[in-house]
Design an enzyme around this catalytic site. Structure first.
Site, PDB file in Angstrom:
ATOM      1  N   SER A 143       0.866  -1.188   0.000  1.00 23.93           N
ATOM      2  CA  SER A 143       0.000   0.000   0.000  1.00 23.93           C
ATOM      3  C   SER A 143       0.895   1.228   0.000  1.00 23.93           C
ATOM      4  CB  SER A 143      -0.875   0.018   1.265  1.00 23.93           C
ATOM      5  OG  SER A 143      -1.542   1.260   1.381  1.00 23.93           O
ATOM      6  N   TYR A 156      -1.562  -1.536  10.388  1.00 25.43           N
ATOM      7  CA  TYR A 156      -1.743  -1.648   8.928  1.00 25.43           C
ATOM      8  C   TYR A 156      -0.529  -1.104   8.185  1.00 25.43           C
ATOM      9  CZ  TYR A 156      -3.932  -1.232   4.317  1.00 25.43           C
ATOM     10  OH  TYR A 156      -4.218  -1.341   2.979  1.00 25.43           O
ATOM     11  N   LYS A 160       2.293  -3.157   5.975  1.00 23.06           N
ATOM     12  CA  LYS A 160       2.491  -2.899   4.539  1.00 23.06           C
ATOM     13  C   LYS A 160       3.952  -2.516   4.250  1.00 23.06           C
ATOM     14  CE  LYS A 160      -1.664  -3.856   3.187  1.00 23.06           C
ATOM     15  NZ  LYS A 160      -1.934  -4.977   2.278  1.00 23.06           N
TER      16      LYS A 160
HETATM   17  P1  NDP Z   1     -11.407  -5.839   0.819  1.00 26.70           P
HETATM   18  O1  NDP Z   1     -11.572  -5.761   2.296  1.00 26.70           O
HETATM   19  O2  NDP Z   1     -12.503  -5.290  -0.039  1.00 26.70           O
HETATM   20  O3  NDP Z   1     -11.124  -7.361   0.369  1.00 26.70           O
HETATM   21  C1  NDP Z   1     -10.158  -8.127   1.031  1.00 26.70           C
HETATM   22  C2  NDP Z   1     -10.598  -9.567   1.034  1.00 26.70           C
HETATM   23  O4  NDP Z   1      -9.634 -10.344   1.783  1.00 26.70           O
HETATM   24  C3  NDP Z   1     -11.937  -9.755   1.729  1.00 26.70           C
HETATM   25  O5  NDP Z   1     -12.762 -10.621   0.993  1.00 26.70           O
HETATM   26  C4  NDP Z   1     -11.526 -10.367   3.048  1.00 26.70           C
HETATM   27  O6  NDP Z   1     -12.540 -11.150   3.666  1.00 26.70           O
HETATM   28  C5  NDP Z   1     -10.363 -11.215   2.626  1.00 26.70           C
HETATM   29  N1  NDP Z   1      -9.604 -11.688   3.787  1.00 26.70           N
HETATM   30  C6  NDP Z   1      -9.502 -11.145   5.024  1.00 26.70           C
HETATM   31  N2  NDP Z   1      -8.791 -11.919   5.837  1.00 26.70           N
HETATM   32  C7  NDP Z   1      -8.429 -13.014   5.100  1.00 26.70           C
HETATM   33  C8  NDP Z   1      -7.701 -14.188   5.396  1.00 26.70           C
HETATM   34  N3  NDP Z   1      -7.201 -14.430   6.634  1.00 26.70           N
HETATM   35  N4  NDP Z   1      -7.520 -15.108   4.417  1.00 26.70           N
HETATM   36  C9  NDP Z   1      -8.040 -14.897   3.181  1.00 26.70           C
HETATM   37  N5  NDP Z   1      -8.758 -13.824   2.849  1.00 26.70           N
HETATM   38  C10 NDP Z   1      -8.958 -12.881   3.806  1.00 26.70           C
HETATM   39  O7  NDP Z   1     -10.021  -5.134   0.493  1.00 26.70           O
HETATM   40  P2  NDP Z   1      -9.512  -4.340  -0.816  1.00 26.70           P
HETATM   41  O8  NDP Z   1      -9.985  -5.034  -2.036  1.00 26.70           O
HETATM   42  O9  NDP Z   1      -9.773  -2.904  -0.623  1.00 26.70           O
HETATM   43  O10 NDP Z   1      -7.933  -4.524  -0.643  1.00 26.70           O
HETATM   44  C11 NDP Z   1      -7.215  -5.602  -1.229  1.00 26.70           C
HETATM   45  C12 NDP Z   1      -5.747  -5.415  -0.870  1.00 26.70           C
HETATM   46  O11 NDP Z   1      -5.292  -4.137  -1.319  1.00 26.70           O
HETATM   47  C13 NDP Z   1      -5.487  -5.462   0.642  1.00 26.70           C
HETATM   48  O12 NDP Z   1      -4.254  -6.086   0.900  1.00 26.70           O
HETATM   49  C14 NDP Z   1      -5.400  -3.986   1.007  1.00 26.70           C
HETATM   50  O13 NDP Z   1      -4.637  -3.762   2.170  1.00 26.70           O
HETATM   51  C15 NDP Z   1      -4.736  -3.410  -0.234  1.00 26.70           C
HETATM   52  N6  NDP Z   1      -4.968  -1.985  -0.391  1.00 26.70           N
HETATM   53  C16 NDP Z   1      -6.242  -1.476  -0.549  1.00 26.70           C
HETATM   54  C17 NDP Z   1      -6.434  -0.096  -0.680  1.00 26.70           C
HETATM   55  C18 NDP Z   1      -7.796   0.514  -0.849  1.00 26.70           C
HETATM   56  O14 NDP Z   1      -7.881   1.766  -0.880  1.00 26.70           O
HETATM   57  N7  NDP Z   1      -8.863  -0.251  -0.990  1.00 26.70           N
HETATM   58  C19 NDP Z   1      -5.298   0.829  -0.673  1.00 26.70           C
HETATM   59  C20 NDP Z   1      -4.020   0.193  -0.489  1.00 26.70           C
HETATM   60  C21 NDP Z   1      -3.869  -1.158  -0.362  1.00 26.70           C
HETATM   61  P3  NDP Z   1     -13.451 -10.447   4.840  1.00 26.70           P
HETATM   62  O15 NDP Z   1     -14.470  -9.663   4.096  1.00 26.70           O
HETATM   63  O16 NDP Z   1     -13.991 -11.611   5.602  1.00 26.70           O
HETATM   64  O17 NDP Z   1     -12.510  -9.598   5.666  1.00 26.70           O
END
Ligand code: NDP
Length: 253
Positions: A143, A156, A160
């Site tokens: 991130s 967080y 990252k």
């Molecule tokens: P979301 O929360 O929309 O999606 C993340 C998914 O990962 C969810 O389905 C979540 O399930 C799942 N998850 C959580 N814990 C686990 C686990 N232990 N094993 C497997 N899956 C799991 O996130 P985003 O799509 O926004 O983000 C995706 C990635 O991008 C992340 O790493 C995030 O940190 C990174 N990111 C996002 C940004 C943003 O602005 N959106 C900015 C910078 C980085 P559940 O719903 O149950 O938690």
């Protein structure tokens, strides 16, 4: 133009948001994908992808904090599609708390999912790639927050940052096997994770858009397009790098 024809990819955290967009983009570019997530919703997404991709998609329940489940997901990719070429460590969680009150349990949880999850899946995938002897590619979803502080981001942001470091170690140690490792550093991206933050911090969305040169947040597909590029042979000599996708918000000075 199909950039990922004949490649097999495992994508974690793919039931929604950026991970789901990456899975959709990968199958559009000809890849076979195994998608994993901790939520049962992953099977709904998997069924839809299976239809649109003419069978080039499968889903598994995957908690990335479990070494056994990480290994089982890699084994499933090999069983279903014959090999594993690309891992996208996308699963991530955010638990903001002020530093002075940050609960240790929350710190551990965030590191277990974001950092240990990337490590465990990366290790299982890389062992398989080394065994195959044909190179491979790891993409770690870091991130922009890994390079700059945010209020409440003790866990967080730190996780990252650690992922950036892990990516460089993977690039360094796995280069001799022609396995590349790169990190994507998204800026604000329109997903449920960020919508949760916006409800907690009124006015943040507008502020982010105002300070972004392109004047808007990223769509999940913007991050997915970066992943397609890094996974493709167009990026064949790129490893150990950080690709910032933020509409210019985090350009280096
Ligand atoms: P979301 O929360 O929309 O999606 C993340 C998914 O990962 C969810 O389905 C979540 O399930 C799942 N998850 C959580 N814990 C686990 C686990 N232990 N094993 C497997 N899956 C799991 O996130 P985003 O799509 O926004 O983000 C995706 C990635 O991008 C992340 O790493 C995030 O940190 C990174 N990111 C996002 C940004 C943003 O602005 N959106 C900015 C910078 C980085 P559940 O719903 O149950 O938690």
């Amino acid at each position: 133009m199909e950039l990922l024809a004949n490649k097999v990819a495992l994508i974690t955290g793919a039931s929604r948001g950026i991970g789901k967009a990456i899975a959709e983009a990968f199958v559009e570019h000809g890849a076979c994908v195994l998608i994993g997530d901790i939520t049962p919703e992953i099977f709904v997404v998997g069924d839809a992808l299976y239809q649109t991709a003419n069978g080039r998609a499968r889903a598994v329940r995957l908690d990335v904090t479990s070494a056994e489940q990480a290994q089982a997901a890699v084994d499933a990719a090999v069983r279903e599609f014959g090999c594993l070429d690309v891992l996208v460590n996308n699963a991530g969680i955010h638990r903001p708390h002020p530093f002075l009150e940050f609960p240790l349990a929350e710190m551990e949880l965030v590191f277990r999912v974001n950092f240990y999850g990337s490590f465990l899946c990366g290790q299982a995938a890389a062992r398989q790639m080394v065994k195959q002897g044909n190179g491979g590619c790891i993409i770690n979803m870091s991130s922009a927050s890994g390079k700059k502080p945010d209020e409440g981001g003790s866990a967080y942001n730190s996780s990252k940052s650690a992922i950036i470091s892990l990516t460089r170690i993977e690039a360094l140690e796995l280069g001799k096997y022609q396995i590349r490792a790169n990190a994507i550093l998204p800026g604000a991206t329109d997903t449920e994770m960020l919508r949760d933050v916006f409800t907690q911090v009124p006015g943040l969305k507008q502020l982010l858009e105002e300070r972004t040169p392109l004047g808007k947040m990223a769509a999940p597909r913007d991050q997915a397009n970066a992943a397609v590029f890094l996974a493709s042979d167009l990026a064949s000599h790129i490893t150990g790098e950080q690709l910032v996708v933020s509409g210019g918000e985090f350009m280096e000075t």
